[in-house]
Structures are given as C-alpha cells and as structure tokens.
Design an enzyme around this catalytic site. Sequence first.
Site, short mmCIF file in Angstrom:
data_model
loop_
_atom_site.label_atom_id
_atom_site.label_comp_id
_atom_site.label_asym_id
_atom_site.label_seq_id
_atom_site.Cartn_x
_atom_site.Cartn_y
_atom_site.Cartn_z
N LYS A 188 0.84 -1.18 0.00
CA LYS A 188 0.00 0.00 0.00
C LYS A 188 0.88 1.24 0.00
O LYS A 188 1.42 1.65 1.03
CB LYS A 188 -0.94 0.04 1.20
CG LYS A 188 -2.07 1.01 0.93
CD LYS A 188 -2.53 1.83 2.10
CE LYS A 188 -1.62 2.87 2.63
NZ LYS A 188 -1.45 4.08 1.81
N GLU A 263 9.94 1.13 10.62
CA GLU A 263 11.06 2.07 10.48
C GLU A 263 10.44 3.45 10.48
O GLU A 263 9.69 3.80 9.57
CB GLU A 263 11.83 1.76 9.19
CG GLU A 263 13.16 2.45 9.12
CD GLU A 263 13.11 3.67 8.22
OE1 GLU A 263 13.23 4.79 8.78
OE2 GLU A 263 12.93 3.51 7.02
N CYS A 297 14.17 10.03 6.56
CA CYS A 297 13.92 9.65 7.96
C CYS A 297 15.16 9.81 8.82
O CYS A 297 15.07 10.18 9.98
CB CYS A 297 13.40 8.21 8.01
SG CYS A 297 14.40 7.06 7.07
N GLU A 395 10.10 16.10 14.64
CA GLU A 395 10.51 15.82 13.26
C GLU A 395 9.72 16.72 12.32
O GLU A 395 8.50 16.69 12.28
CB GLU A 395 10.26 14.35 12.91
CG GLU A 395 10.80 14.02 11.54
CD GLU A 395 10.62 12.55 11.16
OE1 GLU A 395 9.52 12.02 11.37
OE2 GLU A 395 11.59 11.95 10.66
P1 ADP Z 1 2.77 11.13 6.79
O1 ADP Z 1 1.97 11.61 7.96
O2 ADP Z 1 4.01 11.90 6.60
O3 ADP Z 1 2.00 10.93 5.53
P2 ADP Z 1 2.53 8.41 7.61
O4 ADP Z 1 3.41 7.65 8.52
O5 ADP Z 1 1.15 8.73 8.11
O6 ADP Z 1 3.32 9.70 7.21
O7 ADP Z 1 2.40 7.66 6.21
C1 ADP Z 1 3.15 6.53 5.84
C2 ADP Z 1 2.22 5.48 5.28
O8 ADP Z 1 1.32 5.07 6.30
C3 ADP Z 1 1.34 5.96 4.11
O9 ADP Z 1 1.24 4.91 3.16
C4 ADP Z 1 0.02 6.22 4.80
O10 ADP Z 1 -1.08 6.11 3.90
C5 ADP Z 1 -0.01 5.10 5.82
N1 ADP Z 1 -0.91 5.33 6.95
C6 ADP Z 1 -1.32 6.50 7.50
N2 ADP Z 1 -2.17 6.29 8.53
C7 ADP Z 1 -2.32 4.94 8.65
C8 ADP Z 1 -3.06 4.08 9.53
N3 ADP Z 1 -3.82 4.57 10.50
N4 ADP Z 1 -2.95 2.75 9.35
C9 ADP Z 1 -2.17 2.24 8.39
N5 ADP Z 1 -1.46 2.99 7.52
C10 ADP Z 1 -1.51 4.32 7.65
#
Ligand code: ADP
Length: 492
Positions: A188, A263, A297, A395
Amino acid sequence: MNAPFDYAHPFLTGDVKKLFIGGEWVDASSGETFDCIDPSRGLAAIKVSRGGPEDIDRAVAAARAAFEGEWSKWTPFDRQALMLKAAEAIDRRFEDLARLETIDMGAPLARTGLFRRWIQQTFRYYASQAMNTRGDIFSNSVPGNFMAYSHKAPVGVVGAIIPWNGPMITQLWSICPTLATGCTLVLKPAEEAPLSTLMMAEILHEAGVPAGVINVVPGPGPTAGAALAGHMDVNKINFTGSTVTGRKIIEASASNMKRVAVELGGKSPDIVFADADLDAAATGAAMACFTNTGQVCFAGTRLFVERSIYDDFVERVAEVGRKLKVGPALSEESQLGPLASQAQLDRVTSYFQVAREDGARLVTGGEPLDIGGGFFVPPTVYAGVTNDMRIAREEIFGPVLAAIPFDTEEEALALANDTIYGLGGGVWSRDVGRVHRVAHAIRTGMVWTNCYGVTDPAVTFIGTRQSGYGVKGGPYAVDEFLAAKTVWMNLA
Ligand code: ADP
C-alpha cells in the site's frame, strides 16, 4: 502557471491508473479515484483508483492464493533467476521509472537518476540471499536419543505500508525479501506518491513474477492502510513512516499477532568537533539535512557544533544551503525539488513560525519560495537553538537545520541523546578514539563517522527507541521474512 517541461510519460496513459491485484489492473470496489498531484506545479498528473478495505481483502486473498499455489513450488534457484531477470527488466525501463518518481513526489532527476545502481544492487543482493537461507542442526547439544533441527519457511502474506518520500527505493525493502523467500506481498503506497510502485508492479509482472505474488493497492492510510495492518490473514507488516502512524500499526497488528517491522521518524544528531576537516564537515552536515529537501527519515537535523567554531561553521553550512539550486523537479539544473505535498508545505512553514516564536536566530531560508505554483521551501538554518525548542525536538521532515553549540564531548552526547528518537547520527572529528567513543555512545541504530547517510543494500539498516524496530537491508533482513520451526527427532 505550468513549468515548461514535457510531462508526457509512457506510464501516464489512460484516464485512471488502477489497482494491481492478482496480476490484473482493476478499479477500486467503490469506483472512487483520487488526484495524484505533481508537487512541482501543484497540479494533478493523473487520477489513481482509491483502494479501500474491500480492495485490501481482494488483494490479500490473491496473495494468499498465490502463496499456497504454484509459487510455493518455486525453488530458491528459480526465484534467484527471476530476480536477476527482473533486475534487467527494471534497468531497461529505469529512466522512465525515475522520471515518474520525479513527477510524482518531486525529487529532482539529479536524485532519482542516481538510484539505478542502488536498485540493481538491491535485486542482486537479495537474489544471492534466496540461495543462502538455512536453519540450524542441534545434534550435539541435546542429551539422550534425540536431535533437533530448525526448518525455515516463508512467513506467508506480507503487507507493506510505505511512505511518499522515496517509494521507488523504499518498496524494495519489501519486494526483494518477498521474492527471495517465497512470500507474497500486498503493497500500500502513500496517496501522495503511488506511481513508481504501480509501474514497478507492471515491470515485475512482465518479467515473469506470477499473478498474486506482488499486489499494489494505493489508498488512504486510515482506511486501506489500517485494513492491511489489522487484517486477519496477513502474517507480517513491513512499515516505513511516521512514529505516530507506526504506533497505530503496531496496535492494529495485535488483531492476529502478526509480525511487525517499523522504520519510523527521527531527529538525528550530527556532532562536529573543532578538530574535524571542516570543509568536508560543512558540506556533509548541510547535505545530511537538506538532501531530498529534508524528507529523509535519518536526516541529520540537529547540528551540534563545538562552541569555539560555532558561528563560523554554522555560516559555512548556511552558505552550502544558499548555493543549492531549488527548482522544478524535471529541471536538469535542480538540486533540490519541492516538498512532496501541500500538507508538507503547510507543516514545514508552520515550523518557520514556531522557530520565530521560540526565539531561534534565522541564518538562511525561513520563507516559502514562489516557483510556478509548487510546494517549494529553501534550505533553512537556525542558530542559537536550544535542545528544548520544538524545532530541536519534533521531526519537521523538511530542509530545516537546528544548530546547537556545545562545550565538551560529554555535553554533546547528553544533548544528542536527549530525544525520543534513535535512527541516525553523525560525528565529525580527526581524533580516531573520539570518533569511535562517540559513535558507540550515540543511542541510535546507525551512526556515520566523517560522512553522513551512506547506505548499501548489503548493510543492515536499523533504528532503535521510538524510531522503531526490525531490520531492513543487510544479512538479517531476510530472516524477518522467514519463520523458523523446530523439528525433534527420536533417534532410538
Ligand atoms: P505522513 O503523515 O508523513 O503521511 P505516515 O506515517 O502517516 O506519514 O504515512 C506513511 C504510510 O502510512 C502511508 O502509506 C500512509 O497512507 C499510511 N498510513 C497512515 N495512517 C495509517 C493508519 N492509520 N494505518 C495504516 N497505515 C496508515
């Protein structure tokens, strides 16, 4: 205002880029789409199907069927041969892949073009790992008429949830060990940058990766991502992203006790002593933070500088930043592109305000740049920062450097370790003893000495503390995709 570049691209055809499930391009069950925004212009590059929980269910079912079907009969040698063939196929289309990533998330061609070698090495490294997994035999240590051995089998269906700051390469941490071990994968990508992952699925499929082995479902994190993290038929999640989301993933993984590797974020310290090669350190410290417009990161965003050289050194770092050419990602001249999204622009500029309010002294940058409607900010350096200011604790994920003075090695280490994170770190000094002393004492998973940010697919990539756990890269990463089973034998 459109930048004057040619946006025609062989992958950006048709009205919508679809989900890739079970070897086929399919619409989202909901029929919904979202705009994939080019951050250099703030305009949609193409629409992408918006995957949701039902699509995740379909993809996991396809991955499960593939895992239990013909794919399970492929030998390590077969999978190695497939990976080498896939590497060649990617190489043939590398320029299109890099250009797509550039349009999608805004890293300039000067950066994405560099990853040809990295991708090749990653595929070749894991192809060798396919032939090198083995268990243990416990023949001497067991008393009586018994012996035992461990048998290693692929863990099953893996879910990968990846971020937008470099999906072209981040996805390989999941794709390559999946292929090396005989697992199957549901990927995803982030909504901000799904295109290089979709194109990678197309290339791998054409190179002979069987249907269902690699599936790609772009969609929102809170729906599609959460469905994958909590899915009862997924055996492992490989996550790269923020610490806040990582915590949610770990919680969701409890549904069926699936394995997790996360990570996460960082606020990595980079420590410069007065006896360092200051020319190398100035460029190194600047690029530790500004590379990929700060969207890394392990970026070295807290710069600790020995007080005797502080003012002069901070000015040198700022001067490196001022000279970097910020511009549209498709321009051959650009060294730094835009931030990846409007949300990221809002976030980074909000920290300019925070820094002002907290009393940090702006040395360079600190205002967004008006370039053709894109999400641009310049390299930014703040001096007079203390470790308790928000720009030194949180961050930001932008090219924003917080420079903090120190007087002694002990003080530098205490400040460097005063953070919740533990991903990267740097130390610059000509004193060999000190370099190793400090490298060992910095509480992070990785430390660079007299350099910063070097990575290699054959070397362990790892964080600690709230930067997460689980190995990516290097000789132990494959083990994370294998389940060990102990078999006892009665020799009587
Ligand atoms: P940012 O806030 O910088 O977009 P995230 O850590 O939220 O960073 O995003 C990294 C990945 O995690 C993306 O693919 C995002 O769609 C996914 N993501 C965000 N929220 C969730 C969640 N609650 N459960 C699973 N995946 C998530």
